[in-house]
Enzyme design. Structure first.
Site, PDB file in Angstrom:
ATOM      1  NE  ARG A 111      -3.761   0.951   2.083  1.00 34.21           N
ATOM      2  CZ  ARG A 111      -4.943   1.221   2.630  1.00 34.21           C
ATOM      3  NH1 ARG A 111      -5.054   2.093   3.592  1.00 34.21           N
ATOM      4  NH2 ARG A 111      -6.029   0.604   2.210  1.00 34.21           N
ATOM      5  CG  HIS A 138      -8.491   0.440  -2.557  1.00 32.02           C
ATOM      6  ND1 HIS A 138      -7.737  -0.641  -2.114  1.00 32.02           N
ATOM      7  CD2 HIS A 138      -9.112   0.944  -1.444  1.00 32.02           C
ATOM      8  CE1 HIS A 138      -7.898  -0.767  -0.806  1.00 32.02           C
ATOM      9  NE2 HIS A 138      -8.716   0.172  -0.379  1.00 32.02           N
ATOM     10  CD  GLN A 141     -13.130  -0.846  -0.284  1.00 36.78           C
ATOM     11  OE1 GLN A 141     -12.312  -0.709   0.609  1.00 36.78           O
ATOM     12  NE2 GLN A 141     -14.402  -1.165  -0.053  1.00 36.78           N
ATOM     13  CG  ASP A 234     -12.956   7.612  -1.215  1.00 38.80           C
ATOM     14  OD1 ASP A 234     -12.794   7.433   0.012  1.00 38.80           O
ATOM     15  OD2 ASP A 234     -12.003   7.643  -2.028  1.00 38.80           O
ATOM     16  CB  CYS A 298     -13.843   2.405   0.256  1.00 44.27           C
ATOM     17  SG  CYS A 298     -13.429   4.166   0.182  1.00 44.27           S
ATOM     18  NE  ARG A 343     -11.091  -4.205   1.199  1.00 40.34           N
ATOM     19  CZ  ARG A 343     -10.100  -3.345   1.534  1.00 40.34           C
ATOM     20  NH1 ARG A 343     -10.354  -2.285   2.281  1.00 40.34           N
ATOM     21  NH2 ARG A 343      -8.862  -3.525   1.082  1.00 40.34           N
TER      22      ARG A 343
HETATM   23  N1  NVA Z   1      -9.436   7.667  -1.580  1.00 41.44           N
HETATM   24  C1  NVA Z   1      -9.141   7.162  -0.266  1.00 41.44           C
HETATM   25  C2  NVA Z   1      -9.490   5.717  -0.172  1.00 41.44           C
HETATM   26  C3  NVA Z   1      -9.316   5.118   1.204  1.00 41.44           C
HETATM   27  C4  NVA Z   1      -9.665   3.670   1.262  1.00 41.44           C
HETATM   28  C5  NVA Z   1      -7.665   7.368   0.016  1.00 41.44           C
HETATM   29  O1  NVA Z   1      -6.841   7.075  -0.873  1.00 41.44           O
HETATM   30  O2  NVA Z   1      -7.314   7.841   1.098  1.00 41.44           O
HETATM   31  N1   CP Z   2     -11.127   0.902   2.752  1.00 36.59           N
HETATM   32  C1   CP Z   2      -9.862   0.799   3.163  1.00 36.59           C
HETATM   33  O1   CP Z   2      -8.958   0.507   2.381  1.00 36.59           O
HETATM   34  O2   CP Z   2      -9.677   1.020   4.477  1.00 36.59           O
HETATM   35  P1   CP Z   2      -8.276   1.139   5.247  1.00 36.59           P
HETATM   36  O3   CP Z   2      -7.634   2.394   4.761  1.00 36.59           O
HETATM   37  O4   CP Z   2      -8.638   1.178   6.687  1.00 36.59           O
HETATM   38  O5   CP Z   2      -7.444  -0.060   4.889  1.00 36.59           O
END
Ligand code: NVA
Ligand code: CP
Length: 356
Positions: A111, A138, A141, A234, A298, A343
């Site tokens: 990540r 993602h 997700q 989101d 998400c 998830r």
């Molecule tokens: N767009 C958000 C998604 C989090 C799961 C981010 O990248 O922070």
């Molecule tokens: N939705 C999601 O990816 O959550 P986290 O950032 O908590 O992993």
């Protein structure tokens, strides 16, 4: 569950663009099987003695916990590398890290920031690499969201999904890809400034032509809600973005907050033969009963002042909720915690299908 003959053995999982609709459906079927086994208390320790590395250059609750629990359920060990606790990218290149970790681990989750980083990791890794979120995509997700939709509506094909908010980032990009691959109708709704990358949109539209899906860009929030089975949003400011973007983002995207008016509009104009009038069925006796559009997110979500970020933004800009009202988030239409649970089941399927 014939994992020895998984058609995805040895594959990386970087973006759903790399997967065919059949391969995505295979992962969803496998996820449902793993979920049923978990509920039945059946052991799935098929990968006893294996180990996976979990690299997180950005923070996480769901993704990290899902990888850890899923790996442990499969009998594997895990190492969590947090945003500060390793040499990655600072004293050691991604290419070198990939070669070091593939000598010790059977799979690597990443990540972080650019999609190019996870691609580079996969290029130099000798074991499967799984994308746990980048700025662009993602994909784990999306599997959880597709499984949730399948559970709720019986199928994902032909489902209408409207996404509100920042349509240039990982979640909206990923929705275009998933929708195109699975023959869904995806509408992205924001001001034109927040519309997605032109090339990616064109690519997804070409895929959607083959699967019977569609991609629509819309600036009018009420128009975009018409016919939607799923209303999705989101956060408006994603991880890694600077504080300076907040003010403009709030000004630009406030018209795209998911409200009960948007949910009501979707309900009045149901697309998939759902019950659109009369009383909503009792959720206790009909937990999966189709009664109207569902709300998905998400997570994490800014829907109240229960977080320090929420309180900081409230102090500065005077808002109590951002991309979704607390009323919608807490409503009977909200399936956000089903998504969160899924998830884990879907990440388990990804690891089990791709590990050698
Ligand atoms: N767009 C958000 C998604 C989090 C799961 C981010 O990248 O922070
Ligand atoms: N939705 C999601 O990816 O959550 P986290 O950032 O908590 O992993």
């Amino acid at each position: 569950m014939d994992l020895k003959h998984s058609p995805l053995k040895g594959r990386d999982f970087l973006t759903l663009l790399d997967y065919t609709p059949e391969e995505i459906r295979y992962l969803l079927d496998l996820s449902a099987e793993f979920k049923a086994k978990k509920k039945a208390g059946e052991s799935v320790r098929y990968f006893e003695g294996r180990n996976v590395a979990l690299i997180f250059e950005k923070t996480s609750t769901r993704t990290r916990c899902s990888f850890e629990v899923a790996a442990h359920d499969l009998g594997m060990g895990t190492t969590y590398l947090d945003p500060t606790g390793s040499q990655i990218g600072k004293k050691e290149s991604i290419a070198d890290t990939a070669r070091v970790l593939s000598g010790m681990y059977d799979g690597i989750e990443y990540r972080g920031f650019g999609q190019n980083i996870v691609e580079e990791l996969a290029k130099y890794s000798r074991v499967p690499v799984w994308n746990g979120l980048t700025n662009e995509f993602h994909p784990t997700q999306m599997l959880a969201d597709a499984l949730t939709i399948r559970e709720h509506f019986g199928s994902e094909k032909g489902i209408h999904v409207t996404f509100y908010g920042d349509c240039r980032y990982n979640m909206a990009d990923s929705w275009m890809v998933l929708g195109a691959k699975l023959g869904m109708h995806v509408t992205l709704c924001s001001t034109a400034e927040y519309f997605p990358d032109v090339e990616l949109t064109a690519r997804c539209r070409r895929i959607a032509e083959e699967t019977g899906g569609s991609i629509t860009l819309e600036t009018d929030p009420m128009k975009a809600a018409a016919g939607a089975d799923v209303i999705y949003t989101d956060v408006w400011v994603s991880m890694g973005e600077p504080d300076e973007v907040w003010q403009k983002r709030l000004a630009d995207l406030t018209p795209y907050r998911v409200t009960s008016q948007i949910m009501a509009r979707a309900d009045e104009t149901a697309a998939n033969g759902r019950i659109t009038s009369g009383p909503i069925q009792d959720p206790d006796t009909h937990p999966q009963a189709p009664h109207g559009a569902v709300f998905m997110h998400c997570l994490p979500a800014f829907h109240d002042l229960g977080t320090s970020t929420g309180r900081k933004i409230r102090e500065k800009y005077g808002i109590n909720e951002m991309e979704v009202t607390d009323e919608v988030f807490e409503s009977h239409d909200s399936v956000v915690f089903d998504e969160a649970e899924n998830r884990m089941h879907t990440i388990k399927a990804v690891m089990a299908a791709t590990l050698e």
